[in-house]
Design an enzyme around this catalytic site. Sequence first.
Site, PDB file in Angstrom:
ATOM      1  CG  ASP A   1      -1.678   1.300   1.421  1.00 11.57           C
ATOM      2  OD1 ASP A   1      -1.765   2.090   0.452  1.00 11.57           O
ATOM      3  OD2 ASP A   1      -2.200   1.527   2.541  1.00 11.57           O
TER       4      ASP A   1
ATOM      5  CE  LYS B   1      -1.463   7.223  -3.495  1.00 10.80           C
ATOM      6  NZ  LYS B   1      -2.063   6.277  -2.541  1.00 10.80           N
TER       7      LYS B   1
ATOM      8  CD  GLU C   1      -4.893   3.761  -2.575  1.00  4.68           C
ATOM      9  OE1 GLU C   1      -5.771   4.514  -2.126  1.00  4.68           O
ATOM     10  OE2 GLU C   1      -3.734   4.141  -2.822  1.00  4.68           O
TER      11      GLU C   1
ATOM     12  CG  ASP D   1      -9.431   4.571   0.328  1.00  8.51           C
ATOM     13  OD1 ASP D   1      -8.942   5.177   1.288  1.00  8.51           O
ATOM     14  OD2 ASP D   1      -8.733   3.960  -0.512  1.00  8.51           O
TER      15      ASP D   1
END
Length: 566
Positions: A6, A68, A145, A168
């Site tokens: 992850d 990211k 994800e 999420d």
Amino acid sequence: MIIGIDLGTTNSACAVWRDGQAQLITNRLGHVLTPSAVSIDEGGALLVGLAARERQASHPSATVTAFKRYMGTQRTANLSGREFTPEELSALVLRSLKEDAEAFLGEAVTEAVITVPAYFNDKQRKATHRAGELAGLKVERLVNEPTAAALAYGIHNLGSEARFLVFDLGGGTFDVSIIEIFEGIIEVRASTGDNHLGGEDFNELLVQLMRERFGDAWGTAGRGDDALYQKLREAAERGRRAMSSDSSAPVRVTWLGETYEAEVSTADFEARAAPLLERLREPVLRSLRDSDIRPDTLSDIILIGGATRMPAVRRTVARMFGRFPNTTVNPDEAVALGAAVQAGLKARDAALSEVVVTDVCPYSLGVDTARQLPNGQFETGLFSPIIERNTVIPASREHSFSTLQDNQKSVLFGVYQGESRLVRDNVEIGKIEVPVPRAPAGQRLDVRFSYDVSGLLEVDILVAKTGARHSLVINDGLAGDPSTLEERRKALAALKTHPRDDEANRAAMARAERAYENALGHDREAIGMIITQFQGIIDAQDPRAIAAARDQFHAALDRIEGESYL
């Protein structure tokens, strides 16, 4: 050895599938979470993880986090005079995780399944793939994800039928996916999200509050000094986390030997966060619309991502659905555990032999087109989707286009990913120029897109007049084994049949044509109508819709002429 990773905005984690279960891997400090932070110390040594994050406020010019959010862009970070791209910084985090996994497992780690936000576009996915390769890993697959979280949640519920929504909200991105489990199949029905909404945005609200309170004392430093800004970011993160359990929390920063503190109530914070909380609604609504699923049919709403710990987020979700969300899944660990399950599937572990996972295309894929206006001029740069978002993949779809001008020599197709009407607002991922014979306008070109779960897109174009075929392969960045690529292309080749040519559909249409010839009056008219309706559904090329419509098609014919027989 293959592991699941992850790669998060704030923290990263990795896990392995062994002894029939997913197991989190601890890093060299004994923690399962590794901060996604990179720093260079005074001696020029590279620091990754907690040691780097602890230097963020004290050494802002030598430390970077939250990179990211810029994957797939040209943005770079300057650390002590050295330039790094987002994928290079991500590679450093991935390499650190790889080394920790090797120490934990006692063997070399060569392969990985890496998770990405479901709403990452092609450029962002390719950048993530490159980061994995730079870290010395063969990236077996990129997994969305929420899909990974669904695997972690659903792997113990395969014996029952369930339908749930994965919500999420991480440090930098927000994803929503709707998942269905039945007969050992974990099927993603829809995925959507916002790549620029996460815990960092909520932190910025507290940074702005501090600037409002103490801006006069800080002067120009309050607006532009990076050292002060990084101290404020750290204080905001601590304050936001504290408000997850308390009705108020201090946001405290020390600057030039003086301490500045503001006590912020949860109510004040949530009032400021109202616009961000409102942005959570649209992706949820879109996922429900795209999946054609009613909220009251959902078994659960699963919260993952560290930012879902905020009471305001949980209350917002509860208000959306009229019930409390499921908070039993650890929001920081679920994605890594699901990645390990996917790694086990890739390794063909016997304990997972009966598990099948499907996913969807998160963005529409199509080409740029033009149309002639009533005044004779042309409007160019229009987006024409061929595979629409949330189509179950692997998938293959075909659309027909025509030349617009007499004696046209060629047609240039740009391949795009996105949802906007104009291609300039979408992401270009490729282009192909197809020669056509000189002829009057209106010459047909059949364009077929075939797309698989690993991001391989094949574009096949047939020039109807000559029978000439042209193709373009757009890979996901996998430079690896040519045999692997060939296997994926063969799997897609099996899909490249238009539904109208499928044997079951041809048999249904043949039955209907015979029934039409045999019938008279109202029965003939009714059969003609259901033939037209079924042809329309076939032309839409949605296998799920076609299968359901074919059953209804036969049922309607049974009512008119009696049941079919062999």
